[in-house]
Scaffold this motif. Structure first.
Motif, PDB file in Angstrom:
ATOM      1  N   LYS A  14     -10.864  -3.477  -9.955  1.00 42.72           N
ATOM      2  CA  LYS A  14     -12.310  -4.161  -9.733  1.00 42.72           C
ATOM      3  C   LYS A  14     -11.918  -5.535  -9.724  1.00 42.72           C
ATOM      4  O   LYS A  14     -11.416  -6.126 -10.454  1.00 42.72           O
TER       5      LYS A  14
ATOM      6  N   LYS B 190      -8.436  -2.348  -4.193  1.00 43.79           N
ATOM      7  CA  LYS B 190      -9.875  -2.169  -4.468  1.00 43.79           C
ATOM      8  C   LYS B 190     -10.816  -1.275  -3.826  1.00 43.79           C
ATOM      9  O   LYS B 190     -11.666  -0.508  -4.387  1.00 43.79           O
ATOM     10  N   ASP B 191     -10.593  -1.119  -2.670  1.00 38.04           N
ATOM     11  CA  ASP B 191     -11.061  -0.135  -1.516  1.00 38.04           C
ATOM     12  C   ASP B 191     -10.923   1.213  -2.374  1.00 38.04           C
ATOM     13  O   ASP B 191     -11.792   2.282  -2.142  1.00 38.04           O
ATOM     14  N   LEU B 192      -9.754   1.650  -2.933  1.00 37.18           N
ATOM     15  CA  LEU B 192      -9.466   2.853  -3.323  1.00 37.18           C
ATOM     16  C   LEU B 192      -9.975   2.868  -4.694  1.00 37.18           C
ATOM     17  O   LEU B 192     -10.046   3.920  -5.485  1.00 37.18           O
ATOM     18  N   GLY B 193     -10.519   1.972  -5.219  1.00 29.93           N
ATOM     19  CA  GLY B 193     -11.218   1.840  -6.492  1.00 29.93           C
ATOM     20  C   GLY B 193     -10.308   2.084  -7.926  1.00 29.93           C
ATOM     21  O   GLY B 193     -10.209   2.260  -9.040  1.00 29.93           O
TER      22      GLY B 193
ATOM     23  N   GLU C 136      -2.884  -8.604   1.251  1.00 28.08           N
ATOM     24  CA  GLU C 136      -3.049  -7.245   1.701  1.00 28.08           C
ATOM     25  C   GLU C 136      -3.365  -6.350   0.947  1.00 28.08           C
ATOM     26  O   GLU C 136      -4.026  -5.372   0.973  1.00 28.08           O
TER      27      GLU C 136
ATOM     28  N   ALA D 262       0.830  -1.336   0.084  1.00 28.24           N
ATOM     29  CA  ALA D 262      -0.128  -0.093  -0.160  1.00 28.24           C
ATOM     30  C   ALA D 262       0.955   1.152   0.006  1.00 28.24           C
ATOM     31  O   ALA D 262       2.090   1.217   0.479  1.00 28.24           O
TER      32      ALA D 262
ATOM     33  N   PRO E 181      -7.027  -5.813  -1.695  1.00 29.17           N
ATOM     34  CA  PRO E 181      -8.145  -5.293  -0.959  1.00 29.17           C
ATOM     35  C   PRO E 181      -7.918  -3.559  -0.957  1.00 29.17           C
ATOM     36  O   PRO E 181      -9.218  -3.061  -1.176  1.00 29.17           O
ATOM     37  N   TRP E 182      -6.768  -3.343  -0.420  1.00 29.64           N
ATOM     38  CA  TRP E 182      -6.370  -1.979  -0.359  1.00 29.64           C
ATOM     39  C   TRP E 182      -6.724  -1.223  -1.703  1.00 29.64           C
ATOM     40  O   TRP E 182      -7.296  -0.293  -1.845  1.00 29.64           O
TER      41      TRP E 182
END
Length: 338
Positions: free
Chosen positions: A337, A331-334, A325, A178, A328-329
């Motif tokens: 997908k 994906k959450d930020l867009g 880890e 991240a 998902p980080w």
């Protein structure tokens, strides 16, 4: 104890700054340019032990002022790109910047430990073996100007160590995790291209090998090098040796998506790289893929971090854990997908 950190606005440097301040409680002075993006760093009002000074590693006087009164220096500033339209920037920053800072530290005479962030590229390719800290770049060829600049700087650092500079040299592998999506976070960039359909296949046939290392592990390795590393020693902060094909396969399993169905030959990637370079010269936007990148992919870069494990208690996580880890980080930020 006051710590000077260069490169705090970068991907690795920003993570290191936050860890030094917020996790380990050190007092940190960062040298940044007036135009640097500091959004990923804590503000001086919320982190009272953070001091910001403005300058540049190519400006000796600013380094002299920044290092004054510091007991530890982390030199993480570097131009990290596979290609630039003006290759002289690699040497003015990566080589000249190190020379300037070493001279400033000599003059200030307060620094007891100098942690220099080199790169696995400085050691050269490892085609056919797994190398350790004893490897020195063969200098028969360089895949990129960045690689050449880091190899030259490595020689300067080792010479300074032989002359009594309390320098510890650390060599991160391919860093991922991240944080800022920059050239220093190339894995994130490739995964973005992969999951957004712009990179539909594997890059090559899995003949490449790199040593992948999570950014948080590299950060803790830096801090351990300050606390436990011996001056004059070299430490590889690398991790799992794997191909980009395996990275894509692990990512597909974690995301529950299909694996790529075909391989893109490197000559096709190189042709795309030449087109990207031409477009870059017009638009000014640096390309994700360039011919030097393909030269790198034609070699293996596998390393052992056993010395760091023994002497620094370095404990890098594997790719499966690290990517579990990272995805998902993203994906959450867009950014991706699935």
């Amino acid at each position: 104890m006051k710590i000077l950190l260069t490169g705090a606005s970068g991907y690795l440097g920003g993570k290191l700054c936050n860890a030094l301040l917020l996790k380990h409680g050190y007092s940190v002075r960062i040298l940044v340019r007036p135009t640097s993006d500091l959004s990923a760093l804590p503000s001086p009002t919320t982190a009272g032990a953070l001091e910001i000074v403005y300058g540049d590693v190519t400006d000796y006087q600013s380094l002299l002022a920044a290092s004054s009164g510091c007991q530890v220096v982390f030199h993480a500033a570097a131009v990290v790109e596979p290609w630039l339209p003006d290759p002289s920037k690699f040497f003015s920053v990566n080589v000249g910047g190190l020379e300037n800072l070493l001279q400033a530290v000599k003059e200030t005479k307060t620094v007891k430990k100098f942690i220099y962030t080199s790169s696995f590229f400085a050691l050269g390719p490892t085609d056919g073996k797994i190398a350790d800290e004893n490897q020195v770049h063969h200098e028969n060829f360089f895949c990129t100007e960045y690689e050449k600049s880091k190899a030259v700087a490595d020689g300067i650092a080792l010479q300074a160590a032989s002359e009594g500079m309390p320098i510890v040299v650390v060599y991160p592998g391919v860093i991922y995790g991240a944080g800022k999506v920059t050239a220093g976070n190339v894995v994130a960039g490739l995964l973005i291209e992969r999951f957004n359909g712009r990179l539909p296949g594997y890059i090559g046939y899995g003949n490449d090998k790199f040593s992948f290392t999570h950014v948080d592990d590299v950060v803790e390795g830096h801090i351990a090098a300050m606390e436990k590393g011996q001056p004059g020693q070299r430490y590889l902060l690398t991790g799992e040796n794997a191909s980009l094909m395996l990275v894509f396969d692990i990512a597909a399993v974690i995301a529950g998506t299909k694996r790529p169905r075909f391989n893109i030959p490197l000559w096709v990637i190189e042709a795309y790289g030449w087109v990207s370079v031409l477009v870059s010269r017009i638009t000014g936007k640096l390309p994700l893929i360039s011919p030097p990148t393909v030269h790198v992919l034609r070699h293996k870069w596998e390393y052992s971090c056993e010395k760091s494990k023994r002497e620094l208690n370095y404990n890098p996580r594997g790719l499966k854990e690290g990517l579990a880890e990272v995805l998902p980080w993203m994906k959450d930020l867009g950014l991706i997908k699935y």
